[in-house]
Design a protein around this motif. Sequence first.
Motif: not given
Length: 280
Positions: A49-50, A56-59, A71-75, A84-89
């Motif tokens: 849930k977190i 939603q907060i960081y998108r 960074y926070r969205y990727a995590l 998608e997370a990997f590409q952002l990081l």
Amino acid sequence: MVEGSYQMPNTDWQEFLHLMYDYENGVESAQREIQKMLEIGPEEAVFEKINLAREQIYRNDAMRGVPVAMYRYALAIQFTRPQEAFQLLVQLANQGDTEAMKSIALGYTEYGGFGENPEQELQWYLRAANAGDAEAQASAGLWYACQGNNDQEYRWYKASAEQKYPKGLIGLANWYSKNWVHCEGVLKEEYKQKAIALYWEALNHVTRISEAEDIYFSLGLCYESLPQYRNAFECFYKSFLLGNDYAAVTYLKLQLKCNTVIPLQQLKDWKIELGDNCRR
């Protein structure tokens, strides 16, 4: 409700989003509330849930290229949309962001979302380590320690210790302690003294009581081997007070070895002073 299932505390989604927003911005009351949820558990359901809230907060800011939001969205999406997370990081890492580099490295461990790959893990830790990140340097030192590469272990723990990073100091102390006996069987007394000095230095920088507990125990072993038994007794006792039950066993064995008993008042005099920033 089915017995044993988990029910999130009564709050609608918007209220939870506001709670998470405050949590992400360091509001203490929000941090206490989230911690309470984690304690009620199970943690997996709460973390899910977190991460949905963080997503939603960081998108929107992440899509606009705001580094912190990226960074926070990727995590938040690392386990649900790992590519998608990997590409952002990687994008952040290519801009020199060492936190992103370390997160990629962690993603390649058994706890990450990119698939366990020790070689890739090391390469990303080394990239951050070469950029001067003390945590990554300590992680590289640990990686080489597990592989038995004594020289590279020393190199990276030393680099991290020079920045006073606790795990770097502890790692370098461990290196001196285990290399006290030279490969040809020659004792290097100065190595043990260097280990002791590094352990004491680490106590000035640790933030967890569990770390201090381990350091005192390691100090006890160093002093016992010298032998400096009074110092060993004191360190084993302090480790025990901080929660290391095995330290009590070691303490009692040392008493039998030395055929001595430490008076109760002397034990009470061995006080432990740790900073308020230490936690379990």
